[in-house]
Design a protein around this motif. Structure first.
Motif, mmCIF file in Angstrom:
data_model
loop_
_atom_site.group_PDB
_atom_site.id
_atom_site.type_symbol
_atom_site.label_atom_id
_atom_site.label_comp_id
_atom_site.label_asym_id
_atom_site.label_seq_id
_atom_site.Cartn_x
_atom_site.Cartn_y
_atom_site.Cartn_z
ATOM 1 N N ASP A 35 0.797 -1.228 0.000
ATOM 2 C CA ASP A 35 0.000 0.000 0.000
ATOM 3 C C ASP A 35 0.827 1.274 0.000
ATOM 4 O O ASP A 35 1.983 1.298 0.444
ATOM 5 C CB ASP A 35 -0.914 0.040 1.226
ATOM 6 C CG ASP A 35 -2.088 -0.908 1.108
ATOM 7 O OD1 ASP A 35 -2.209 -1.565 0.061
ATOM 8 O OD2 ASP A 35 -2.876 -0.996 2.066
ATOM 9 N N HIS A 38 -2.584 5.964 1.122
ATOM 10 C CA HIS A 38 -4.030 6.071 0.896
ATOM 11 C C HIS A 38 -4.669 4.697 0.671
ATOM 12 O O HIS A 38 -5.822 4.596 0.306
ATOM 13 C CB HIS A 38 -4.296 6.987 -0.295
ATOM 14 C CG HIS A 38 -3.752 8.366 -0.102
ATOM 15 N ND1 HIS A 38 -4.484 9.394 0.461
ATOM 16 C CD2 HIS A 38 -2.518 8.881 -0.353
ATOM 17 C CE1 HIS A 38 -3.721 10.478 0.530
ATOM 18 N NE2 HIS A 38 -2.533 10.198 0.040
ATOM 19 N N GLN A 39 -3.857 3.652 0.868
ATOM 20 C CA GLN A 39 -4.316 2.276 0.690
ATOM 21 C C GLN A 39 -4.871 2.060 -0.717
ATOM 22 O O GLN A 39 -5.880 1.381 -0.917
ATOM 23 C CB GLN A 39 -5.353 1.882 1.762
ATOM 24 C CG GLN A 39 -4.756 1.673 3.153
ATOM 25 C CD GLN A 39 -4.046 2.899 3.722
ATOM 26 O OE1 GLN A 39 -4.678 3.940 3.894
ATOM 27 N NE2 GLN A 39 -2.760 2.805 4.001
ATOM 28 N N SER A 40 -4.183 2.630 -1.685
ATOM 29 C CA SER A 40 -4.585 2.528 -3.086
ATOM 30 C C SER A 40 -4.295 1.133 -3.633
ATOM 31 O O SER A 40 -3.342 0.475 -3.212
ATOM 32 C CB SER A 40 -3.844 3.564 -3.933
ATOM 33 O OG SER A 40 -4.019 4.870 -3.418
ATOM 34 N N SER A 125 -3.548 -0.352 6.750
ATOM 35 C CA SER A 125 -4.890 0.067 7.147
ATOM 36 C C SER A 125 -5.187 -0.397 8.564
ATOM 37 O O SER A 125 -4.624 -1.391 9.044
ATOM 38 C CB SER A 125 -5.943 -0.497 6.190
ATOM 39 O OG SER A 125 -6.095 -1.891 6.388
ATOM 40 N N ALA A 202 -9.216 7.922 0.793
ATOM 41 C CA ALA A 202 -9.233 7.182 -0.470
ATOM 42 C C ALA A 202 -9.215 8.157 -1.644
ATOM 43 O O ALA A 202 -10.091 9.025 -1.756
ATOM 44 C CB ALA A 202 -10.459 6.282 -0.536
ATOM 45 N N GLU A 205 -12.329 8.473 -3.930
ATOM 46 C CA GLU A 205 -13.452 9.168 -3.300
ATOM 47 C C GLU A 205 -13.248 10.680 -3.341
ATOM 48 O O GLU A 205 -14.188 11.446 -3.582
ATOM 49 C CB GLU A 205 -13.621 8.702 -1.853
ATOM 50 C CG GLU A 205 -14.024 7.237 -1.725
ATOM 51 C CD GLU A 205 -14.239 6.813 -0.283
ATOM 52 O OE1 GLU A 205 -14.479 7.690 0.574
ATOM 53 O OE2 GLU A 205 -14.158 5.607 -0.008
ATOM 54 N N SER A 284 -13.018 5.712 7.710
ATOM 55 C CA SER A 284 -13.206 4.358 7.197
ATOM 56 C C SER A 284 -12.216 3.399 7.850
ATOM 57 O O SER A 284 -11.058 3.764 8.103
ATOM 58 C CB SER A 284 -13.003 4.338 5.681
ATOM 59 O OG SER A 284 -12.972 3.016 5.198
ATOM 60 N N THR A 286 -10.735 1.195 6.405
ATOM 61 C CA THR A 286 -9.677 0.954 5.421
ATOM 62 C C THR A 286 -8.654 2.083 5.377
ATOM 63 O O THR A 286 -7.661 1.980 4.652
ATOM 64 C CB THR A 286 -10.275 0.763 4.015
ATOM 65 O OG1 THR A 286 -11.029 1.929 3.657
ATOM 66 C CG2 THR A 286 -11.192 -0.459 3.972
ATOM 67 N N SER A 287 -8.873 3.150 6.133
ATOM 68 C CA SER A 287 -7.871 4.214 6.228
ATOM 69 C C SER A 287 -6.678 3.724 7.037
ATOM 70 O O SER A 287 -6.753 2.722 7.749
ATOM 71 C CB SER A 287 -8.469 5.463 6.869
ATOM 72 O OG SER A 287 -9.405 6.083 6.023
ATOM 73 N N CYS A 308 -18.172 6.749 -0.462
ATOM 74 C CA CYS A 308 -17.976 5.458 -1.123
ATOM 75 C C CYS A 308 -19.313 4.904 -1.624
ATOM 76 O O CYS A 308 -19.409 4.403 -2.759
ATOM 77 C CB CYS A 308 -17.321 4.481 -0.151
ATOM 78 S SG CYS A 308 -17.015 2.844 -0.846
#
Length: 415
Positions: A35, A38-40, A125, A202, A205, A284, A286-287, A308
């Protein structure tokens, strides 16, 4: 091509012995995820740390380096690729097989009691952090955040710079809905959840919400930024030099005022908001662990962001754009396959790379074309068995009438 990782692994292990965090005098293992901050799903070259340390450049995988071992977890899409790219320093952990322990379980079972495992908290994350932390704690080990990335220290001046490309505005004729309208919908959901602020990390987003597009990551129309939404403010954390020249008129057209703050100041602003007693902050799961840990648990709302969910429901303009884009791209594919069949019937030599290039040339002639969605997977014969295969000058094969030809591709259009 296989990369010799002996020297860089030695340098990393030396740095691991020098780590000083809290009461920790060294770490026994270091985790290198795929990652970015931004966990892209995809990364720019600056953030390809796992590929740098391991030599494996598939899009999914996690490396773990201990004092004596180096392991790479990746899923079934990449077993063949990893076996070809990992040198003898590495052990391939075939994620998804019942015989393969998870990363956390392996560390808990193989590290001595009292060991510390380090990872850059920006690249992990919260959702991934907690189960590994729990597994380590069960064996009297701990997961600790190390904010100075050790891979960056080794990479040094050879590390590609962080991409810094200009941002473009997306006109309403393509976006369909103003930022103000999106903000109203988000505020409504925030009020229902009693949230005072929404942290957005994200990149897709952020780009969708702000009706802006970028190119900081190849094949992805995004730009590096964070965003905080409150009931009366929109805060964008982005380097101002990247902003489009029509940013002022863009705000007017979208009926909003966006306060721009330095990209690197996101942590300071979260801490400032948190300091107000009773503030509830939505983030989130996932952040990153880094951003999440700045928010006390009592003030934290961890759910999928409303952006999202809103982004997944296409407005009329977006729906029309999807239809038009598929028509154009379908024509390009028909043109390519007709051309390819004709060339092969006449005995012309076409290889995986020249074929992919020709397909892109057909796409470039189409209205509103922006670029490819990902590198075209153009694979002939046995190369078709390599998932996410990308032809190179060393691996390319000719496309023939006697072999199966797999072509997996995509394109992006404005509308």
């Amino acid at each position: 091509m296989m990369k010799d990782t002996t020297i860089i692994l030695t340098k990393l292990r030396e740095l691991m012995q020098l780590v000083r965090v809290r009461d920790i005098s060294c770490i026994s293992a270091y985790i290198v995820p795929s990652d970015d901050a931004h966990q892209s799903e995809y990364q720019c070259q600056h953030d390809e740390r796992r590929a740098f340390i391991s030599g494996f450049d598939g899009s999914a995988g996690t490396a773990v380096i201990t004092r004596n071992s180096a392991l790479l977890w990746t899923d079934g899409r990449y077993y063949q690729q990893a076996e070809k790219q990992l040198d003898s320093n590495w052990i391939l952990m075939k994620d998804g097989l019942t015989t393969t322990p998870s990363l956390g379980v392996w560390l808990a079972e193989n590290l001595p009691s009292g060991s510390a495992v380090g990872v850059d908290p920006r690249l992990f994350s919260f959702r991934l952090w907690k189960p590994i932390e729990n597994e380590l704690n069960s064996s009297d080990c701990q997961l600790i955040p190390i904010e100075n990335n050790l891979i960056d220290e080794i990479w040094g001046e050879n590390q590609p710079p962080q991409t810094f490309n200009s941002i473009k505005t997306l006109k309403l004729e393509y976006a369909g809905v103003t930022v103000a309208k999106k903000w109203d919908l988000v505020r409504k959901t925030m009020q229902e959840k009693n949230a005072d602020a929404l942290i957005v990390s994200a990149l897709d987003e952020i780009a969708w919400f702000l009706n802006m597009r970028g190119s900081d990551i190849d094949f992805n129309p995004v730009f590096f930024a964070y965003m905080i939404i409150t009931r009366d403010q929109l805060l964008a954390f982005v380097d101002s030099e990247k902003l489009p020249t029509d940013f002022s008129s863009h705000q007017s057209e979208n009926d909003v005022q966006i306060k721009v703050l330095p990209y690197s100041s996101i942590g300071l602003e979260i801490s400032r908001i948190v300091s107000t007693k009773g503030t509830k902050i939505w983030i989130s799961p996932t952040s990153s662990y880094y951003l999440t840990a700045l928010i006390p648990k009592s003030q934290r709302l961890q759910e999928v962001t409303p952006i999202c969910l809103l982004k997944s429901i296409k407005n009329d303009v977006e729906v029309k754009g999807f239809v038009n884009s598929h028509v154009r791209d379908g024509i390009a594919l028909c043109q390519y396959f007709a051309w390819l069949e004709n060339q092969l019937d006449h005995g012309e030599k076409i290889d995986e790379i020249s074929g992919a290039d020709k397909l892109e040339s057909f796409r470039r002639t189409k209205d509103k074309y922006v670029g490819l969605s990902f590198p075209t997977i153009s694979s002939s014969g046995p190369n078709g068995s390599i998932i996410h295969y990308h032809p190179t000058s060393e691996t390319k094969r000719n496309i023939t009438l006697n072999d199966i030809y797999l072509c997996d591709s995509g394109a992006q259009y404005l509308t």
